[in-house]
Enzyme design. Structure first.
Site: not given
Length: 392
Positions: A112, A143, A150, A154, A157, A262, A338, A381
């Site tokens: 994405e 972006c 990943c 984390c 996320c 981050s 978010n 995010c």
């Protein structure tokens, strides 16, 4: 010895390269130097190299689109170059100012990418954008993702919780920019006051960019190359959770890009929980390499901090963060958590967000609270996951 890998410009000093553009040993054209492109075009006039390079400079690696080449040559290139990604889904939000694109890769994976549009001065803003935000010069920011999934884990996320499926290759990273560039050229899709070309690129999509350094560095060289995409390095941002050795490699590129780190916690104890890589590269080591980066590049680092209610946004957290970063006079980008499927954490109330920012400012830092875009289409995010998982 060092080799120039991305269109013949620059080297990161490590000598690695990504040769295969896809399954079956296909070549990634963005990793070839001029002599190798010429070998690929053996038997063709010399000017064919310039023609192919012209397409690659626009991010186009699909021979079918290279209409100034003879049909027979296009067919020959199609046999050795990778199959380009296809668009599975394109959705918009924020009155057409935010676009999310789901791309299918040749092997069945999906990624994405997000386009963020910012109208120029005098252009109308959507209601959600107009609330107190100062109008700016027109920008079109893409972006991009560097990995399918990943591996960093984390817990706040969605992408990190999904795990790593595989690394993206150079042409798959660059293809995201080319797809967004096509959207911007479509007047029916482009909001008033938004440029018809990509003005900014942020490596903040799916994956940790510095965990796929070869593809990331090659893309950076392509983006900033004078005879390639020719984007100002100051309009490029690479985000990392703090892979210290790769940050040092990034320094050796000698590109004045913006590095965004981050952080998400002011102590090792808390960061160990929120950013697992902190157990390998704790805060003291990370901040030391950040200081080295600033001294070498003369570029200020942005520290990103996801604000999670009841976890890292108490007054004492703000004071600890101020003590940690205050001497560096850094910029802190505060990102309200978010809403993410499967993750119970939420952002703190607006008042608490502002109080946190004020404490940082009192410590001599500049702090901004990010206006999250695309939350209703899972484009903000930490949200890039669900659609790509279904597609894959």
């Amino acid at each position: 010895g060092e080799r120039q890998r991305a269109g013949g410009r620059g080297a990161d000093g490590e000598g690695e390269r990504q040769r295969a553009g896809g399954r079956g040993g296909r070549l990634d054209p963005f990793t070839l130097v001029d002599d190798e492109v010429a070998a690929l075009l053996a038997g063709e006039p010399a000017y064919r190299v310039r023609q192919v390079r012209g397409w690659l400079a626009r991010g186009v690696a699909d021979p079918a689109v290279m209409t100034d080449l003879p049909k027979a040559l296009r067919e020959r290139l199609r046999e050795v170059l990778p199959t380009p990604p296809t668009t599975l889904r394109h959705v918009t939000a924020d009155g057409g100012l935010t676009h999310k694109v789901l791309l299918a890769l040749a092997d069945g994976e999906a990624i994405e990418s997000v386009l963020l549009c910012y109208p120029r001065d005098g252009a109308p803003l959507s209601n959600s954008e107009a609330g107190g935000r100062r109008k700016s010069r027109g920008r079109a920011t893409v972006c991009i993702s560097t990995q399918a999934g990943c591996a960093m884990g984390c817990p706040f996320c969605a992408t990190g919780q999904a795990g790593l499926r595989r690394q993206l290759r150079v042409h798959e990273v660059i293809a995201q920019i080319a797809v967004v560039a096509d959207l911007l050229r479509d007047e029916a899709l482009r909001p008033d006051g938004v440029p018809d070309h990509v003005t900014n690129v942020v490596f903040m999509g799916m994956g940790e960019p510095l965990a796929n350094p070869d593809a990331t560095f090659a893309t950076l060289r392509w983006l900033t190359g004078a005879d390639q995409f020719n984007l100002s390095a100051r309009n490029v941002t690479v985000s990392t959770i703090g892979l210290v050795p790769a940050i040092r490699r990034l320094m050796r590129l000698e590109l004045p890009i913006t590095l965004a780190v981050s952080l998400h916690a002011p102590t090792d104890q808390l960061r160990d929980q929120l950013v697992p890589i902190n157990r390998t590269h704790p805060l003291a080591e990370l901040l030391a390499v950040c200081d080295e980066y600033v001294a070498t590049t003369r570029r200020r680092i942005t520290f990103e901090y996801v604000m999670i209610d009841g976890v890292n946004t108490a007054v004492h957290h703000a004071r600890q963060l101020g003590d940690l970063l205050g001497p560096r006079r850094a910029h802190v980008n505060l990102i309200p958590m978010n809403p993410t499927p499967g993750i119970a954490w939420v952002a703190p109330p607006v008042g608490a967000q502002r109080r946190f920012a004020q404490i940082l400012e009192a410590a001599g830092l500049t702090a901004t609270i990010r206006h999250n875009r695309g939350t209703d289409i899972d484009a903000a995010c930490g949200q890039l996951d669900a659609n790509y998982q279904m597609a894959s």
